[in-house]
Design a protein around this motif. Structure first.
Motif, PDB file in Angstrom:
ATOM      1  N   MET A  40      44.417  44.556  41.033  1.00 44.34           N
ATOM      2  CA  MET A  40      45.516  44.341  40.097  1.00 44.34           C
ATOM      3  C   MET A  40      45.149  44.881  38.731  1.00 44.34           C
ATOM      4  N   THR A  41      46.186  45.178  37.945  1.00 45.67           N
ATOM      5  CA  THR A  41      45.976  45.579  36.564  1.00 45.67           C
ATOM      6  C   THR A  41      45.783  44.316  35.718  1.00 45.67           C
ATOM      7  N   SER A  42      45.486  44.484  34.460  1.00 39.36           N
ATOM      8  CA  SER A  42      45.405  43.345  33.538  1.00 39.36           C
ATOM      9  C   SER A  42      46.804  42.776  33.310  1.00 39.36           C
ATOM     10  N   TYR A  43      46.855  41.508  32.944  1.00 37.07           N
ATOM     11  CA  TYR A  43      48.108  40.898  32.499  1.00 37.07           C
ATOM     12  C   TYR A  43      48.164  41.197  31.013  1.00 37.07           C
ATOM     13  N   ALA A  44      49.109  42.059  30.614  1.00 33.45           N
ATOM     14  CA  ALA A  44      49.072  42.621  29.265  1.00 33.45           C
ATOM     15  C   ALA A  44      50.476  42.926  28.765  1.00 33.45           C
ATOM     16  N   VAL A  61      53.424  43.296  43.865  1.00 33.23           N
ATOM     17  CA  VAL A  61      54.145  42.231  43.192  1.00 33.23           C
ATOM     18  C   VAL A  61      53.913  42.447  41.707  1.00 33.23           C
ATOM     19  N   ILE A  62      54.967  42.308  40.926  1.00 40.15           N
ATOM     20  CA  ILE A  62      54.831  42.431  39.476  1.00 40.15           C
ATOM     21  C   ILE A  62      54.989  41.050  38.861  1.00 40.15           C
ATOM     22  N   ARG A  63      53.971  40.644  38.139  1.00 35.86           N
ATOM     23  CA  ARG A  63      54.059  39.423  37.338  1.00 35.86           C
ATOM     24  C   ARG A  63      54.690  39.850  36.022  1.00 35.86           C
ATOM     25  N   HIS A  64      55.880  39.346  35.775  1.00 35.22           N
ATOM     26  CA  HIS A  64      56.649  39.726  34.596  1.00 35.22           C
ATOM     27  C   HIS A  64      56.923  38.459  33.806  1.00 35.22           C
ATOM     28  N   ARG A  84      55.063  40.655  28.767  1.00 35.92           N
ATOM     29  CA  ARG A  84      53.793  40.589  29.501  1.00 35.92           C
ATOM     30  C   ARG A  84      54.039  40.946  30.961  1.00 35.92           C
ATOM     31  N   HIS A  85      53.113  41.740  31.505  1.00 34.79           N
ATOM     32  CA  HIS A  85      53.279  42.188  32.881  1.00 34.79           C
ATOM     33  C   HIS A  85      51.934  42.535  33.523  1.00 34.79           C
ATOM     34  N   ARG A 111      45.535  42.905  26.167  1.00 32.93           N
ATOM     35  CA  ARG A 111      45.256  42.226  27.433  1.00 32.93           C
ATOM     36  C   ARG A 111      45.237  40.720  27.202  1.00 32.93           C
ATOM     37  N   VAL A 112      46.113  40.019  27.905  1.00 34.20           N
ATOM     38  CA  VAL A 112      46.195  38.560  27.825  1.00 34.20           C
ATOM     39  C   VAL A 112      45.190  37.949  28.800  1.00 34.20           C
ATOM     40  N   GLU A 113      45.145  38.523  30.009  1.00 37.63           N
ATOM     41  CA  GLU A 113      44.168  38.137  31.041  1.00 37.63           C
ATOM     42  C   GLU A 113      43.626  39.431  31.629  1.00 37.63           C
TER      43      GLU A 113
END
Length: 125
Positions: A40-44, A61-64, A84-85, A111-113
């Protein structure tokens, strides 16, 4: 164009060009993200840049913000600036995504996470 290795796979620059969109002039960046299986990419978020995420191949899956959204092959999702995504490959094969960004601003990422924070810090040493 250029390939940039990432902890989750790699990014290829497809097109970088100056464009006018409405009353804005800026860089249009089109990049192909190749995300390895189960990565996964960073949550940013991007302060200025907006993205269109288009799934070419794979299952992601996209965390949006705080919602999870399935994207099917051939479909796209718009991510506005400051949203954030995170993109997560949920398959055993690579996922290929076209990311179309305007205005493309290298380094405009907060980057948040970051699941790869330690690895990134090692690379900077």
């Amino acid at each position: 164009m250029g390939r940039i290795d990432k902890p989750w796979g790699f990014e290829e620059q497809v097109l970088m060009t100056q464009v006018d969109v409405g009353d804005q002039t800026g860089m249009l960046g089109i990049r192909r993200l190749v995300i390895d299986a189960d990565e996964m990419t960073s949550y940013a978020y991007h302060e200025r840049q907006a993205d269109i995420i288009y799934l070419e191949e794979g299952n992601v899956v996209i965390r949006h913000e705080e919602d999870m959204k399935d994207i099917e092959k051939g479909n796209a999702m718009v991510i506005r600036s400051n949203e954030r995504h995170q993109i997560q490959n949920i398959d055993s094969e690579v996922a290929k995504i076209l990311e179309i960004s305007f205005p493309y601003v290298p380094g405009d990422i907060t980057r948040v996470e970051d699941p790869y924070k330690e690895e990134r810090e090692e690379d900077e040493e």
